[in-house]
Scaffold this motif. Structure first.
Motif, PDB file in Angstrom:
ATOM      1  N   LEU A  31      24.086  15.237 -11.400  1.00 40.15           N
ATOM      2  CA  LEU A  31      23.394  14.930 -10.147  1.00 40.15           C
ATOM      3  C   LEU A  31      22.398  13.796 -10.348  1.00 40.15           C
ATOM      4  CD1 LEU A  31      23.438  16.091  -7.269  1.00 40.15           C
ATOM      5  CD2 LEU A  31      21.482  17.478  -7.892  1.00 40.15           C
ATOM      6  N   ARG A  32      22.487  12.772  -9.490  1.00 42.27           N
ATOM      7  CA  ARG A  32      21.591  11.608  -9.567  1.00 42.27           C
ATOM      8  C   ARG A  32      20.586  11.575  -8.419  1.00 42.27           C
ATOM      9  NH1 ARG A  32      24.920  11.229 -13.320  1.00 42.27           N
ATOM     10  NH2 ARG A  32      25.421   9.385 -14.490  1.00 42.27           N
ATOM     11  N   VAL A  33      20.991  12.050  -7.228  1.00 41.36           N
ATOM     12  CA  VAL A  33      20.131  12.000  -6.038  1.00 41.36           C
ATOM     13  C   VAL A  33      20.104  13.391  -5.403  1.00 41.36           C
ATOM     14  CG1 VAL A  33      19.802  10.958  -3.764  1.00 41.36           C
ATOM     15  CG2 VAL A  33      20.750   9.590  -5.630  1.00 41.36           C
ATOM     16  N   LEU A  34      18.879  13.879  -5.138  1.00 40.16           N
ATOM     17  CA  LEU A  34      18.722  15.207  -4.546  1.00 40.16           C
ATOM     18  C   LEU A  34      17.677  15.146  -3.432  1.00 40.16           C
ATOM     19  CD1 LEU A  34      19.303  18.252  -4.505  1.00 40.16           C
ATOM     20  CD2 LEU A  34      17.592  18.511  -6.320  1.00 40.16           C
ATOM     21  N   ASN A  35      18.070  15.573  -2.237  1.00 39.51           N
ATOM     22  CA  ASN A  35      17.181  15.603  -1.088  1.00 39.51           C
ATOM     23  C   ASN A  35      16.956  17.060  -0.699  1.00 39.51           C
ATOM     24  OD1 ASN A  35      15.961  15.580   1.431  1.00 39.51           O
ATOM     25  ND2 ASN A  35      17.181  13.883   2.200  1.00 39.51           N
ATOM     26  N   LEU A  36      15.736  17.532  -0.888  1.00 41.62           N
ATOM     27  CA  LEU A  36      15.364  18.900  -0.536  1.00 41.62           C
ATOM     28  C   LEU A  36      14.301  18.914   0.572  1.00 41.62           C
ATOM     29  CD1 LEU A  36      15.159  20.374  -4.134  1.00 41.62           C
ATOM     30  CD2 LEU A  36      16.858  20.940  -2.400  1.00 41.62           C
ATOM     31  N   ASN A  37      14.276  17.903   1.397  1.00 39.13           N
ATOM     32  CA  ASN A  37      13.259  17.772   2.441  1.00 39.13           C
ATOM     33  C   ASN A  37      13.310  18.914   3.447  1.00 39.13           C
ATOM     34  OD1 ASN A  37      12.661  15.351   1.218  1.00 39.13           O
ATOM     35  ND2 ASN A  37      13.659  14.104   2.772  1.00 39.13           N
ATOM     36  N   TYR A  38      12.119  19.284   3.919  1.00 34.03           N
ATOM     37  CA  TYR A  38      11.945  20.249   5.013  1.00 34.03           C
ATOM     38  C   TYR A  38      12.643  21.578   4.784  1.00 34.03           C
ATOM     39  CZ  TYR A  38      10.382  15.894   6.991  1.00 34.03           C
ATOM     40  OH  TYR A  38       9.754  14.697   7.185  1.00 34.03           O
ATOM     41  N   ASN A  39      12.440  22.128   3.600  1.00 32.24           N
ATOM     42  CA  ASN A  39      12.906  23.472   3.282  1.00 32.24           C
ATOM     43  C   ASN A  39      11.692  24.350   3.031  1.00 32.24           C
ATOM     44  OD1 ASN A  39      15.928  23.604   3.178  1.00 32.24           O
ATOM     45  ND2 ASN A  39      15.618  21.810   1.897  1.00 32.24           N
ATOM     46  N   PHE A  40      11.899  25.569   2.627  1.00 30.35           N
ATOM     47  CA  PHE A  40      10.811  26.517   2.416  1.00 30.35           C
ATOM     48  C   PHE A  40      10.635  26.830   0.931  1.00 30.35           C
ATOM     49  CE2 PHE A  40      12.645  27.536   6.640  1.00 30.35           C
ATOM     50  CZ  PHE A  40      11.589  27.091   7.407  1.00 30.35           C
ATOM     51  N   LEU A  41      10.841  25.848   0.081  1.00 25.66           N
ATOM     52  CA  LEU A  41      10.744  26.044  -1.367  1.00 25.66           C
ATOM     53  C   LEU A  41       9.303  26.249  -1.797  1.00 25.66           C
ATOM     54  CD1 LEU A  41      13.171  23.277  -2.606  1.00 25.66           C
ATOM     55  CD2 LEU A  41      13.583  25.726  -2.541  1.00 25.66           C
ATOM     56  N   GLU A  42       9.094  27.190  -2.683  1.00 24.14           N
ATOM     57  CA  GLU A  42       7.778  27.410  -3.256  1.00 24.14           C
ATOM     58  C   GLU A  42       7.742  27.049  -4.730  1.00 24.14           C
ATOM     59  OE1 GLU A  42       6.631  31.415  -2.463  1.00 24.14           O
ATOM     60  OE2 GLU A  42       6.510  31.099  -0.305  1.00 24.14           O
ATOM     61  N   ASP A  43       8.906  26.897  -5.357  1.00 23.94           N
ATOM     62  CA  ASP A  43       8.993  26.641  -6.792  1.00 23.94           C
ATOM     63  C   ASP A  43      10.087  25.622  -7.069  1.00 23.94           C
ATOM     64  OD1 ASP A  43       8.636  26.893  -9.542  1.00 23.94           O
ATOM     65  OD2 ASP A  43       9.983  28.610  -9.687  1.00 23.94           O
ATOM     66  N   VAL A  44       9.821  24.712  -8.014  1.00 20.61           N
ATOM     67  CA  VAL A  44      10.791  23.673  -8.361  1.00 20.61           C
ATOM     68  C   VAL A  44      11.282  23.795  -9.800  1.00 20.61           C
ATOM     69  CG1 VAL A  44       9.999  21.997  -6.661  1.00 20.61           C
ATOM     70  CG2 VAL A  44       8.934  22.073  -8.923  1.00 20.61           C
ATOM     71  N   GLN A  45      11.003  24.888 -10.441  1.00 21.46           N
ATOM     72  CA  GLN A  45      11.350  25.077 -11.843  1.00 21.46           C
ATOM     73  C   GLN A  45      12.856  24.915 -12.099  1.00 21.46           C
ATOM     74  OE1 GLN A  45      10.051  28.786 -13.460  1.00 21.46           O
ATOM     75  NE2 GLN A  45      10.645  28.264 -15.525  1.00 21.46           N
ATOM     76  N   ALA A  46      13.676  25.273 -11.155  1.00 20.95           N
ATOM     77  CA  ALA A  46      15.136  25.189 -11.331  1.00 20.95           C
ATOM     78  C   ALA A  46      15.640  23.749 -11.433  1.00 20.95           C
ATOM     79  CB  ALA A  46      15.838  25.893 -10.175  1.00 20.95           C
ATOM     80  N   LEU A  47      14.781  22.774 -11.168  1.00 20.37           N
ATOM     81  CA  LEU A  47      15.182  21.368 -11.235  1.00 20.37           C
ATOM     82  C   LEU A  47      14.921  20.746 -12.603  1.00 20.37           C
ATOM     83  CD1 LEU A  47      13.733  20.170  -7.818  1.00 20.37           C
ATOM     84  CD2 LEU A  47      16.038  20.985  -8.306  1.00 20.37           C
TER      85      LEU A  47
END
Length: 94
Positions: A38-54
Motif C-alpha cells: 500500500l502506497r496511498v491511504l485515505n482514512l478521512n472522516y472516520n471514527f478512528l481512535e487509534d492508528v497503531q495498525a498502520l
C-alpha cells in the motif's frame, strides 16, 4: 458483528480510499500484513481512535486522516517515525 476491512492479503493493492466509511477500528495485527504494498491511504472522516495498525505499512507514501477522533498525538508521532517512505501526511482536524 463488524465486517473486517480486508479478510485476505491483497498484494497488488497500492491505493485504498476509505473516506467517510464510519470505520471505528483498523484490522488487528496490522494493515501491513493485509496490504503490504500500500502506497496511498485515505482514512478521512472516520471514527478512528487509534492508528497503531498502520505502523507496519513500510511502503506507505501518502496518508490522510482528516477529521478523525484520535485521542492523542503521541501515537501519530510514533507512527510517522515508523513509516520510512512517507512523503505526505495530512492530519487536519484530528
Amino acid at each position: 458483528m463488524k465486517a473486517p476491512i480486508l479478510c485476505e492479503p491483497c498484494y497488488n493493492l497500492v491505493y485504498l480510499e476509505l473516506a467517510a466509511c464510519r470505520i471505528t477500528s483498523l484490522p488487528e495485527g496490522g494493515l501491513g500484513k493485509l496490504a503490504p504494498n500500500l502506497r496511498v491511504l485515505n482514512l478521512n472522516y472516520n471514527f478512528l481512535e487509534d492508528v497503531q495498525a498502520l505502523e507496519d505499512l513500510a511502503r506507505l507514501q501518502k496518508l490522510t486522516i482528516i477529521g478523525s477522533r484520535l485521542k492523542s498525538t503521541k501515537p501519530l508521532i510514533r507512527l510517522v517515525q515508523r513509516l520510512p517512505e512517507l512523503e505526505m501526511l495530512d492530519l487536519r482536524w484530528v
